[in-house]
Design a protein around this motif. Sequence first.
Motif, short mmCIF file in Angstrom:
data_model
loop_
_atom_site.label_atom_id
_atom_site.label_comp_id
_atom_site.label_asym_id
_atom_site.label_seq_id
_atom_site.Cartn_x
_atom_site.Cartn_y
_atom_site.Cartn_z
N LEU A 370 47.34 54.26 35.18
CA LEU A 370 46.70 52.94 35.08
C LEU A 370 47.51 51.95 34.26
N GLU A 371 48.06 52.41 33.14
CA GLU A 371 48.67 51.48 32.19
C GLU A 371 49.86 50.73 32.77
N ASP A 372 50.71 51.41 33.56
CA ASP A 372 51.87 50.71 34.10
C ASP A 372 51.47 49.68 35.15
N PHE A 373 50.41 49.96 35.93
CA PHE A 373 49.92 48.97 36.89
C PHE A 373 49.36 47.75 36.16
N ARG A 374 48.66 47.99 35.06
CA ARG A 374 48.07 46.88 34.31
C ARG A 374 49.16 45.90 33.86
N LYS A 389 48.79 33.14 45.11
CA LYS A 389 47.68 33.27 44.17
C LYS A 389 47.95 34.42 43.22
N LYS A 390 47.34 34.32 42.03
CA LYS A 390 47.47 35.40 41.05
C LYS A 390 46.58 36.56 41.48
N VAL A 391 47.15 37.75 41.53
CA VAL A 391 46.41 38.94 41.95
C VAL A 391 45.27 39.24 40.98
N ILE A 392 45.52 39.01 39.69
CA ILE A 392 44.51 39.32 38.69
C ILE A 392 43.24 38.48 38.90
N ASP A 393 43.40 37.24 39.38
CA ASP A 393 42.23 36.40 39.65
C ASP A 393 41.39 36.99 40.76
N SER A 399 36.61 36.01 45.60
CA SER A 399 36.94 34.70 46.18
C SER A 399 36.19 33.56 45.49
N LYS A 400 35.29 33.89 44.54
CA LYS A 400 34.51 32.85 43.86
C LYS A 400 35.05 32.62 42.46
N LYS A 401 34.85 31.43 41.94
CA LYS A 401 35.29 31.12 40.58
C LYS A 401 34.33 31.74 39.57
N ALA A 402 34.87 32.30 38.54
CA ALA A 402 34.03 32.92 37.51
C ALA A 402 33.43 31.86 36.60
N GLN A 403 32.30 32.18 36.03
CA GLN A 403 31.62 31.26 35.12
C GLN A 403 32.31 31.25 33.75
N GLN A 404 32.99 32.33 33.40
CA GLN A 404 33.65 32.41 32.11
C GLN A 404 34.91 33.26 32.23
N PRO A 405 35.83 33.13 31.27
CA PRO A 405 37.07 33.91 31.36
C PRO A 405 36.80 35.41 31.39
N LEU A 406 37.52 36.11 32.26
CA LEU A 406 37.31 37.55 32.40
C LEU A 406 38.60 38.33 32.15
N THR A 407 39.60 37.67 31.57
CA THR A 407 40.91 38.30 31.49
C THR A 407 41.12 39.14 30.23
N SER A 408 40.08 39.63 29.62
CA SER A 408 40.24 40.52 28.48
C SER A 408 40.89 41.80 28.95
N LYS A 409 41.51 42.52 28.00
CA LYS A 409 42.22 43.76 28.34
C LYS A 409 41.28 44.77 29.00
N ASP A 410 40.07 44.90 28.47
CA ASP A 410 39.11 45.87 29.01
C ASP A 410 38.71 45.51 30.43
N VAL A 412 40.39 43.74 32.64
CA VAL A 412 41.53 43.95 33.54
C VAL A 412 41.64 45.42 33.90
N LYS A 413 41.56 46.30 32.89
CA LYS A 413 41.67 47.74 33.14
C LYS A 413 40.55 48.23 34.05
N LYS A 414 39.34 47.76 33.80
CA LYS A 414 38.20 48.19 34.61
C LYS A 414 38.36 47.74 36.06
N ALA A 415 38.86 46.51 36.24
CA ALA A 415 39.04 45.99 37.60
C ALA A 415 40.10 46.78 38.36
N ILE A 416 41.24 47.08 37.69
CA ILE A 416 42.31 47.86 38.33
C ILE A 416 41.82 49.27 38.63
N GLU A 417 41.11 49.87 37.67
CA GLU A 417 40.59 51.22 37.85
C GLU A 417 39.66 51.30 39.05
#
Length: 460
Positions: A370-374, A389-393, A399-410, A412-417
Motif C-alpha cells: 500500500l505505502e508505495d502506491f500511496r 485530472k488528478k487520480v487522488i480526486d 465524480s462529485k465535488k466533496a463538501q470538505q477536504p478529504l486529502t488527509s493521509k488516513d 488517502v490510504k483508506k481510498a487506495i486500500e
Amino acid sequence: MGNEEVKKLINGLVDKYKIFEGEFKSVTYYWGGDYEEKTYRSVKGDNIICRVSENEIIGRLRWFLRTVYARFSVNEEHLKDYGKADSLLKFLGVSNPKESIKSPYLFRVEDVKCEKIGEEDKKKFNANMPSRVKLVLLKYKDKSEAEYHYPLARVTFSLKIFNTANENKDFLVVGGTILSLAYLGIGKATSRGFGRFYPTRWESGSMKDELSKLISQVKNGEVENAFSYFYSNSGFDLNNYNKWTKSAIPLAPLPCNDKKEEEKNEECIKIVPLKSHDLLEVIKCANNSTLKMYYKRELHKSSIDIHTWMFGFPRYMGETGYYIENEKGSKDYLRRISAVIITPVMRQTKTKEVRYINEYDVAILPFLSLEDFREKIINMRHKGVGPSKKVIDALLQGSKKAQQPLTSKDNVKKAIEKVIKDYVNGLPEHIKNLHNRGSCRVREASTEKPKERKRPKWHR
C-alpha cells in the motif's frame, strides 16, 4: 595425469556441488530478448537461436524471495523500505557500493532450443495479438526487423544449480526457482502470462522427495498447495505473516485453501477455472482483464473512475494514460510492476480417446503493498479524451465535488486500500465475464480490413 583423468576429476568436483539438474519446457509463449531486445536470431538455414539468461532467472528468484521474506520474516517497522528484506537475501549475493558478497549458489543454463510460431498459427496470433505485444512491434516499421521481436511458440533449456559453500538454503533456492519459472515467468509481459516453464525431467539427490511433491503439485495445477508446501518446507510460519496495508514492499500471495476466504481476502491466491484448451484464449483473458476499455463495458464509468493503475506502470500511450507532472511542468512516466500477476495454469487431461491434451485455468497471484502506491498516487494524473485530472480526486470524491477536504493521509490510504481490495477480489468474476461474453474468444485470421466503428460516448 592424462586428459581423461583431468576431465573425470573436474566432473567429479562439479557433481559434488550440484544440487539440482533439470530440463524445462515453456507452457506459454516465451518473449525474451538479447542485448538488442531481439527474441531470436537466425543461423544456418531455418535454424534459430534464442537466449535464456541465468541472470534473469536469478533476478526473478530474488524478487520472489524478497516478497516471501517481507511477508513472513521482516518485522512490521522494516516494511517501509527494502533494506531489511534484502539483508536476508545475502545467500544470493550482494553487489552495491557498500558491500560485495559472492553467492555460493551458481546457476548454469545450457542447451537452449527454440521454435517460432508457425505460419498458420502466426496469422491467428496476429488477429488476436495482445496489446502489449502490438505496442512493442509497432516500433519496427520494417516487417523483417519486427519478425525478430515476436514471441516464440516453444522454448526448452536445461538448468543446473550448484551450492559451493554448504549453504543451508537449498530447498528455498531450488523450490523458489521452480515456482518462479512456473508462475511468475521470465522475459517480457510476465504479469500477463508469458514466459512460463515447467520441469520435464529433473534430478536432485538430497531433495528428491521434497522436490518430487512440489513439481507434482505444479504439473497437476495445484497452485495453492504448491505455494503452501514451499512456504512450510522453507521454514515459514503460515499463521504468522505481515499485512500488505502496512508495507511498501510487495508481499508474497497467501494460499488460503478455503473458497469463502479466497473470495473475500484480497491477499489470497485466486483460481479462475476457465478449462480452456486454447492458450491464446487464456493469454487474451489475462491481457484484456487489465484494460480500461473492458472495465468500461462492464462498469459503465468514465476513464478517471476506473483504476487500472494497480496493474502496473507504464500505462501511457499516445496522449492518454497515467503520468506525474514534475516541477518543470513536463511529464514523468511511472514504472512499477503490477500488483497482480495473472498466470495461466496448465495441466494435462485425458480425453475419451485416451490421449492427453493441455487444459488451462488462470491463477491470480496478488503481490500487494500500500505505502508505495500511496506515494505515487498523491501526484499522479490521468489524461483521457478530455483534460487531465488528478487520480487522488477521483479516488476521494468520485465524480462529485466533496463538501470538505478529504486529502488527509488516513483518507488517502483508506481510498487506495478500498480500490485495490475491490479490484483484486473482483478480478476472478471480471475474467469469467470476459470469457463467457466471448471477449477472449480467439478470432480466425481474416484478410478483410476491419470496419471502423464509432465508440459510444460512455466508452470514450
